[in-house]
Design a protein around this motif. Structure first.
Motif, short mmCIF file in Angstrom:
data_model
loop_
_atom_site.label_atom_id
_atom_site.label_comp_id
_atom_site.label_asym_id
_atom_site.label_seq_id
_atom_site.Cartn_x
_atom_site.Cartn_y
_atom_site.Cartn_z
N LYS A 1 -13.14 6.83 -10.26
CA LYS A 1 -11.78 6.30 -10.26
C LYS A 1 -11.54 5.64 -11.62
O LYS A 1 -12.42 4.96 -12.14
CB LYS A 1 -11.61 5.25 -9.15
N TYR B 1 -3.90 7.20 -1.64
CA TYR B 1 -3.38 5.84 -1.44
C TYR B 1 -3.44 5.04 -2.74
O TYR B 1 -4.23 5.33 -3.63
CB TYR B 1 -4.20 5.10 -0.37
N GLY C 1 -13.83 11.12 -4.44
CA GLY C 1 -13.62 9.69 -4.55
C GLY C 1 -14.70 8.96 -5.32
O GLY C 1 -14.67 7.73 -5.40
N THR D 1 -6.07 -0.50 -6.39
CA THR D 1 -7.20 0.33 -5.99
C THR D 1 -6.67 1.68 -5.50
O THR D 1 -5.85 1.73 -4.59
CB THR D 1 -8.02 -0.32 -4.87
N SER E 1 -7.45 5.30 -3.70
CA SER E 1 -8.39 5.86 -2.74
C SER E 1 -7.80 7.12 -2.14
O SER E 1 -6.62 7.43 -2.35
CB SER E 1 -8.74 4.86 -1.64
N ARG E 2 -8.60 7.84 -1.39
CA ARG E 2 -8.13 9.07 -0.76
C ARG E 2 -8.87 9.29 0.53
O ARG E 2 -10.00 8.81 0.72
CB ARG E 2 -8.31 10.26 -1.70
N ASP E 3 -8.25 10.04 1.44
CA ASP E 3 -8.86 10.46 2.69
C ASP E 3 -8.66 11.96 2.79
O ASP E 3 -7.56 12.42 3.12
CB ASP E 3 -8.22 9.73 3.87
N ILE F 1 -8.29 9.74 -9.38
CA ILE F 1 -9.46 9.74 -8.52
C ILE F 1 -10.00 11.16 -8.40
O ILE F 1 -9.25 12.13 -8.28
CB ILE F 1 -9.12 9.13 -7.14
N ARG G 1 0.85 -1.19 0.00
CA ARG G 1 0.00 0.00 0.00
C ARG G 1 0.88 1.23 0.00
O ARG G 1 1.67 1.43 0.94
CB ARG G 1 -0.93 0.02 1.21
#
Lengths: 122, 106
Positions: free
Chosen positions: A58, A80, A55, A69, A71-73, A51, A19
């Protein structure tokens, strides 16, 4: 100062997982499309995935669909890339990159992080 | 998928020379083209976007032109810090890059 800092790279066996993270600072992270771009040793650049700000959208290059995969925060200003079923051909420096302007996706990449090296080998 | 072809793959030039790099798309991409500079061990840097728009902070000796399928990056007077590899990138669909052009010291 706008800054992107990747982490999480390393040596992994074929079939393994990794990751990657990208910590963003100096701008409103939640306002920008974000991408991962990779570069195999001594080779050219290959876009991997991007992305949307929230989110909800994608997209991936065909060679990683179903394995990677993105993703984001936004609360953590972080991007990520979860990489599963890794192959030798995934060996590369992985860069995170911001879209040049906020809002509609332009796919002009600026700035870029310094990159993190992923090596897939037994 | 849109394929991007750069030429030449390498060029030897001297400080002060005018250098031109070409990029051809496998299908029309209007002006959805960018140029990047990459130095060894460093991340790429955006120079030109939308085929001819100069990114903020980039010296005016860099210029881009073209539309449709054929594009050029021109360095009007090569400086020591310009020796690097240059990549074109299309943004008309899923992004793709050319193979790169290495600008070397003659």
């Amino acid at each position: 100062e706008v800054q992107l800092v990747e982490s999480g790279g390393g040596l992994v066996q074929p079939g393994g997982s990794l990751r990657l993270s990208c910590a963003a600072s100096g701008f409103t992270f939640s306002s920008y499309w974000m991408s991962w771009v990779r570069q195999a040793p001594g080779k050219g650049l290959e876009w991997v995935a991007n992305i949307k700000q929230d989110g909800s959208e994608k997209y991936y290059v065909d060679s990683v669909k179903g394995r990677f995969t993105i993703s984001r925060d936004n609360a953590k200003n972080s991007l990520y890339l979860q990489m599963n079923s890794l192959r030798a051909e995934d060996t590369a420096v992985y860069y995170c990159a911001r879209d040049r302007t906020g809002g509609v996706c332009s796919n002009w990449f600026d700035p870029w992080g310094q990159g993190t090296l992923v090596t897939v080998s037994s | 998928d849109i394929q991007m072809t750069q030429s030449p793959s390498s060029v030897s030039a001297s400080v002060g020379d005018r250098v031109t790099i070409t990029c051809r798309a496998s299908q029309g991409i209007s002006s959805w083209l960018a140029w990047y500079q990459q130095k060894p061990g460093k991340a790429p840097k955006l120079l030109i976007y939308a085929a001819s728009s100069l990114q903020s902070g980039v010296p005016s000796r860099f210029s881009g032109s073209g539309s449709g399928t054929d594009f050029t990056l021109t360095i009007s007077s090569l400086q020591p810090e310009d020796f690097a590899t240059y990549y074109c990138q299309q943004a008309n669909s899923f992004p793709s890059f050319g193979g790169g052009t290495k600008v070397e010291i003659k």
